[in-house]
Design a protein around this motif. Structure first.
Motif, PDB file in Angstrom:
ATOM      1  N   ARG B  60      -5.292 -14.765  24.935  1.00  0.00           N
ATOM      2  CA  ARG B  60      -5.077 -13.395  24.446  1.00  0.00           C
ATOM      3  C   ARG B  60      -4.413 -12.513  25.505  1.00  0.00           C
ATOM      4  O   ARG B  60      -4.193 -11.326  25.260  1.00  0.00           O
ATOM      5  CB  ARG B  60      -6.413 -12.773  24.007  1.00  0.00           C
ATOM      6  CG  ARG B  60      -7.071 -13.529  22.877  1.00  0.00           C
ATOM      7  CD  ARG B  60      -6.377 -13.280  21.565  1.00  0.00           C
ATOM      8  NE  ARG B  60      -6.826 -14.206  20.537  1.00  0.00           N
ATOM      9  CZ  ARG B  60      -6.711 -13.992  19.227  1.00  0.00           C
ATOM     10  NH1 ARG B  60      -6.162 -12.890  18.786  1.00  0.00           N
ATOM     11  NH2 ARG B  60      -7.110 -14.891  18.362  1.00  0.00           N
ATOM     12  N   LEU B  61      -4.146 -13.075  26.679  1.00  0.00           N
ATOM     13  CA  LEU B  61      -3.356 -12.350  27.675  1.00  0.00           C
ATOM     14  C   LEU B  61      -2.023 -11.915  27.104  1.00  0.00           C
ATOM     15  O   LEU B  61      -1.437 -10.932  27.534  1.00  0.00           O
ATOM     16  CB  LEU B  61      -3.052 -13.286  28.851  1.00  0.00           C
ATOM     17  CG  LEU B  61      -4.089 -13.457  29.944  1.00  0.00           C
ATOM     18  CD1 LEU B  61      -3.783 -14.690  30.764  1.00  0.00           C
ATOM     19  CD2 LEU B  61      -4.084 -12.235  30.837  1.00  0.00           C
ATOM     20  N   PRO B  66       0.763 -17.590  24.928  1.00  0.00           N
ATOM     21  CA  PRO B  66      -0.619 -18.030  24.742  1.00  0.00           C
ATOM     22  C   PRO B  66      -0.801 -19.528  24.932  1.00  0.00           C
ATOM     23  O   PRO B  66      -1.824 -19.963  25.466  1.00  0.00           O
ATOM     24  CB  PRO B  66      -0.950 -17.613  23.306  1.00  0.00           C
ATOM     25  CG  PRO B  66       0.352 -17.444  22.620  1.00  0.00           C
ATOM     26  CD  PRO B  66       1.297 -16.984  23.697  1.00  0.00           C
ATOM     27  N   VAL B  67       0.190 -20.315  24.529  1.00  0.00           N
ATOM     28  CA  VAL B  67       0.050 -21.771  24.644  1.00  0.00           C
ATOM     29  C   VAL B  67      -0.080 -22.170  26.111  1.00  0.00           C
ATOM     30  O   VAL B  67      -0.911 -23.016  26.476  1.00  0.00           O
ATOM     31  CB  VAL B  67       1.258 -22.477  23.994  1.00  0.00           C
ATOM     32  CG1 VAL B  67       1.268 -23.960  24.316  1.00  0.00           C
ATOM     33  CG2 VAL B  67       1.252 -22.263  22.491  1.00  0.00           C
ATOM     34  N   SER B  68       0.719 -21.546  26.960  1.00  0.00           N
ATOM     35  CA  SER B  68       0.688 -21.891  28.385  1.00  0.00           C
ATOM     36  C   SER B  68      -0.673 -21.574  28.984  1.00  0.00           C
ATOM     37  O   SER B  68      -1.239 -22.377  29.735  1.00  0.00           O
ATOM     38  CB  SER B  68       1.781 -21.123  29.141  1.00  0.00           C
ATOM     39  OG  SER B  68       3.029 -21.330  28.516  1.00  0.00           O
ATOM     40  N   ILE B 166       0.752 -18.348  16.823  1.00  0.00           N
ATOM     41  CA  ILE B 166       0.303 -17.521  17.946  1.00  0.00           C
ATOM     42  C   ILE B 166      -1.222 -17.561  17.998  1.00  0.00           C
ATOM     43  O   ILE B 166      -1.883 -17.371  16.977  1.00  0.00           O
ATOM     44  CB  ILE B 166       0.778 -16.060  17.792  1.00  0.00           C
ATOM     45  CG1 ILE B 166       2.299 -16.007  17.731  1.00  0.00           C
ATOM     46  CG2 ILE B 166       0.270 -15.189  18.943  1.00  0.00           C
ATOM     47  CD1 ILE B 166       2.873 -14.639  17.407  1.00  0.00           C
ATOM     48  N   HIS B 167      -1.746 -17.825  19.188  1.00  0.00           N
ATOM     49  CA  HIS B 167      -3.186 -17.858  19.413  1.00  0.00           C
ATOM     50  C   HIS B 167      -3.893 -18.955  18.606  1.00  0.00           C
ATOM     51  O   HIS B 167      -5.038 -18.778  18.180  1.00  0.00           O
ATOM     52  CB  HIS B 167      -3.812 -16.477  19.136  1.00  0.00           C
ATOM     53  CG  HIS B 167      -3.279 -15.405  20.025  1.00  0.00           C
ATOM     54  ND1 HIS B 167      -3.171 -14.085  19.636  1.00  0.00           N
ATOM     55  CD2 HIS B 167      -2.785 -15.454  21.275  1.00  0.00           C
ATOM     56  CE1 HIS B 167      -2.638 -13.372  20.626  1.00  0.00           C
ATOM     57  NE2 HIS B 167      -2.392 -14.181  21.632  1.00  0.00           N
TER      58      HIS B 167
END
Lengths: 157, 483
Positions: B60-61, B66-68, B166-167
Motif C-alpha cells: 500500500r506504499l 505494489p508488486v515490487s 493493483i494491490h
C-alpha cells in the motif's frame, strides 16, 4: 477472483474510489449493492482512479456508467449527467476524468460509447472503511433512482 | 521582485518534489537541490504488526510499485519462516518471477509511453499542452495503442496470479497461494482474447528500434544532457548475468571498476549506510567503503546494463550489445540513455514471460514450504526503478520490531540532484528567468530516473512539483508551482 475476461456484456459500470477512505468508497459501494440486489446483464469494474488504459476497456462497450463520490452537496444527494468526450488533460497520468477517457476512446479506437456519470455526495474522506450515515442515505437514493428510472430506460434501448 | 508563475499541467513523475536553484550576484547557479518534502512513515507504523501482514501492508506504499514491495517483503518474510530463496518450490519461485516480470513490463511501459514519450516526440521545449499522453495519442495513435496494450498485458499477467492488477496478493510466507490454470496460461499464449506474448515481444523490439533511431538522430544532446560520473548498483546471477529477482549485489564506479563484488543480499548492512540532509525527507544511501561523497550509486535500467556481463535472453542481449556499441563506452553515464536501457528491459521481461508461460511448473500445485523460524529477514529485488531492500526483525511472538526500507528511488537521490544541478549549470545559469522550456528540462532530467517519490517517502496526500529560483541575497525571484 481472477476472471480474465473473454466475453463482455454491452453495458459497463465503473465504480471509482477507495473504500479505505470513508465516503470515497461510494462508487464501489454502489456496485456492491447493485450486484447484491439485482441480476442484470452488466459488467462491473472497480477503480481507484481512471487510467489511460481504461480507454481501451470502455471501447468494448455500447454504454458506460461512471459512478464516483462527489464533494459537492448535490440536490437529492446524487446527480446523473451525460458524459461526452473532452480533452481536458489532468496533470497526473494516473488519474483521468471520464471525459478524457472517452476522448481517448474516440481518438484511439474510433468509437463513442454512450456514457453517463453518476455523482453521489459524500462528506467524510478520512481513513475508515465505512461510509457516513448521510452518504449512505445518498447512496440509497442513487440506487433507487438507478433501479426505478435508469434500468427501465436502458432496458428499452 | 518576487514573481510567481503557475504551470499546468504538472510534471510526469510519481510523487511530490521541489526544486530550488540558488544564483550568485551574476546570475550564475551557486547551488541546486531536489527536495523531497513528504514524511516517511511506513517503517514506523508497520512495527507491532505480525510478520505475515508485511507483504500485504507494504504494497500500500504505492499504486504503481505494489508488486515490487509485495515481493521484496515476501522474500524477507520467507526468511522469518526459515525459507531462503533457493528453498522455494519451483512453482512458487516461477510464479513470483512471472508476477515480477509482469510488473517491470507494465511499469516500464507506463513510464516510457505515458511519462517520457511526450518529451521525446515533441521535444523538451514543446508547449505544455503537448507534453502529455493525450497529445501523444492524438498525433501518434499507433504508438499510444501499443503503449496501452503493452501496459495492460503486464497488468493482466499480475492479475492472473494475484487476483487484482493493483494491490493483489500472490505471496505467502514460504511460497504462493495459487498457481495458474491451463486456461489462464493459454489466455496469454493463444492470442484469442488479447494480443499474445509473441506480439508483446515483437512490439518490444519495435520500441527498442524506435529509441535507437531516436538516439541516432539526437546523439549529441542525448550523450551530453545530464552526463556525470557516478557509481552503478544492481543485481547479477552467479554468472554475472542480469538478474531481477534474486542474485548478488554488484556495484561499479563510473569507469567500470568493481566497488562491490557480488555480495549476498543478506549482508547489505555491512556495505551500505544512509545519510540524511536537512532539506529532504529522502535519505542518501552510499557504500561505506567509499564514503558519503563518492559512494553513491545510480540504480535502475541503465545501472543494470552497466553492471551485468550479459542479459540471459537472446533478443535483449543483442540489444544490450548494440547499446554499448553505439555509446562507445564501457560504462554509460549519460542520463538519457536510461530510456533506451528501460526498453531493452521491456524486451527482456517479455522474453522471460514467454519462457515462464511455457514452463509447466507454473501450473503445479506444490506451492509452499517452511523451515525453522528466525528473527530477521532481508529481501532484495531489482524493482523497475532499481535495487529495492526490505528488512524486518521480529520478536518471539512474530511481531515486527524493526523495519528498514531502502527504496530504489532513494538510491537515485544523489543522481537526481546531480541531474538537476547539470541542468541548472548548463541551461539556467546566467539566464535570470526560468522559462517553461528550461523548467521542463529540469523535469526531463529527473524523469529519466522514473522516480517514485511516494514510495521513497511512503507519503499520503496531494502530489506536486515546485521549482524556486533564489538570488544571491537569498530572495525568491522566480517560482513555478505545478499542482
Amino acid at each position: 477472483m481472477k476472471e480474465l475476461k473473454t466475453e463482455t456484456y454491452p453495458f459497463l459500470i465503473i465504480g471509482i474510489g477507495n473504500t479505505g477512505r470513508g465516503d470515497d468508497g461510494l462508487g464501489w459501494q454502489f456496485i456492491s449493492w447493485i450486484k447484491k440486489l439485482f441480476e442484470i446483464q452488466v459488467d462491473y469494474e472497480y477503480r481507484y482512479q481512471l487510467q489511460i488504459e481504461d480507454s481501451e476497456l470502455v471501447s468494448r462497450y455500447n454504454q458506460v456508467l461512471f459512478v464516483d463520490a462527489s464533494h459537492s452537496d448535490l440536490k437529492n444527494g446524487y446527480e446523473l449527467k451525460q458524459c461526452n468526450p473532452v480533452n481536458h488533460y489532468f496533470f497526473s497520468s494516473h488519474a483521468q476524468s471520464p471525459e478524457t477517457i472517452l476522448y481517448l476512446t474516440e481518438c484511439l479506437y474510433g468509437v463513442k460509447p454512450k456514457a453517463f456519470s453518476l455523482a453521489i455526495s459524500g462528506y467524510c474522506w478520512e481513513l475508515k472503511t465505512i461510509i457516513s450515515t448521510p452518504a449512505k442515505k445518498n447512496l440509497d437514493a442513487a440506487i433507487q433512482y438507478f433501479t426505478e428510472e435508469y434500468i427501465p430506460k436502458i432496458s428499452r434501448q | 521582485m518576487t514573481k510567481k508563475i503557475t504551470i499546468d499541467p504538472v510534471t510526469r513523475v510519481e510523487g511530490h518534489g521541489r526544486v530550488t536553484i540558488h544564483l550568485d550576484e551574476y546570475g550564475q547557479v551557486k547551488d541546486s537541490f531536489f527536495h523531497i518534502v513528504e514524511f516517511r512513515g511506513f517503517e514506523r507504523f508497520i512495527q507491532g504488526h505480525p510478520y505475515w501482514e508485511a507483504p500485504v501492508l507494504v504494497q500500500r506504499l504505492c499504486g504503481i510499485c505494489p508488486v515490487s514491495h509485495h515481493l521484496a517483503a515476501a522474500k524477507a518474510i520467507d526468511q522469518i519462516v526459515g525459507v531462503d530463496p533457493e528453498d522455494l518450490t519451483p512453482a512458487a519461485s516461477k510464479l513470483r518471477r512471472l508476477m515480477h516480470y509482469g510488473q517491470i513490463f507494465q511499469s516500464h511501459a507506463l513510464h516510457f509511453f505515458y511519462l517520457a514519450s511526450p518529451d521525446l516526440l515533441f521535444g523538451m521545449d514543446a508547449p505544455v499542452e503537448k507534453r502529455n499522453i493525450v497529445a501523444v495519442a492524438i498525433e501518434n495513435r499507433d504508438l499510444a495503442i501499443k503503449g496501452i496494450t503493452m501496459r495492460k498485458f503486464g497488468q493482466e499477467i499480475i492479475k492472473s496470479v494475484a487476483g487484482k492488477k493493483i494491490h493483489g496478493i500472490l505471496a505467502l510466507p514460504g511460497g504462493v497461494h495459487n498457481s495458474l490454470t491451463e486456461k489462464e496460461r493459454d489466455y496469454f499464449l493463444d492470442g484469442k482474447n488479447i494480443e499474445n506474448i509473441d506480439t508483446m515481444i515483437e512490439w518490444s523490439q519495435s520500441m527498442v528500434s524506435f529509441i535507437k533511431d531516436y538516439h541516432e538522430k539526437n546523439r549529441k544532446v542525448l550523450d551530453e544532457f545530464a552526463h556525470f560520473p557516478s557509481g552503478h548498483l544492481g543485481m547479477v546471477n552467479e554468472s554475472g548475468a542480469m538478474e531481477l529477482y534474486h542474485g548478488k549485489l554488484r556495484a561499479i564506479d563510473f569507469e567500470g571498476n568493481i566497488t562491490l563484488h557480488d555480495v549476498n543480499t543478506d549482508d547489505y548492512e555491512q556495505y551500505f549506510s544512509e545519510a540524511v540532509a536537512q532539506w529532504s525527507y529522502m535519505k542518501f544511501p552510499y557504500l561505506k567503503n567509499i564514503g558519503r561523497e563518492k559512494g553513491w550509486n545510480r540504480v535502475g535500467p541503465m545501472a543494470r546494463m552497466n553492471i551485468c556481463e550479459y542479459i540471459p535472453t537472446p533478443l535483449a542481449e543483442r540489444e544490450r550489445q548494440d547499446y554499448f556499441a553505439f555509446s562507445g563506452k564501457k560504462v554509460v553515464n549519460s542520463t538519457m540513455y536510461s530510456h533506451w536501457a528501460r526498453l531493452i528491459e521491456v524486451l527482456h521481461c517479455a522474453e522471460q514471460i514467454k519462457l515462464l508461460l511455457n514452463d509447466p511448473d507454473i501450473l503445479d500445485n506444490n506451492l509452499e514450504t517452511s523451515g525453522e523460524h528466525r528473527s530477521k529477514g532481508i529481501g532484495i529485488i531489482e524493482a523497475p526503478r532499481g535495487t529495492l531492500t526490505h528488512h524486518y526483525e521480529v520478536d518471539e511472538k512474530g511481531m515486527i520490531t524493526r523495519c528498514n526500507l531502502i527504496v530504489s528511488t532513494t538510491h537515485n537521490n544523489d543522481a537526481m540532484n546531480n541531474a538537476v544541478k547539470w541542468v541548472a549549470d548548463h541551461v539556467i545559469s546566467r539566464k535570470g528567468t526560468i522559462t517553461d522550456g528550461m523548467l521542463n528540462q529540469v523535469e526531463v532530467a529527473i524523469r529519466a530516473y522514473d522516480p517514485c517519490l511516494s514510495c521513497a517517502t511512503q507519503a499520503m496526500g496531494k502530489m506536486a512539483l515546485k521549482a524556486e529560483l533564489y538570488n544571491h541575497l537569498g530572495q525568491l525571484i522566480d517560482e513555478r508551482v505545478k499542482d
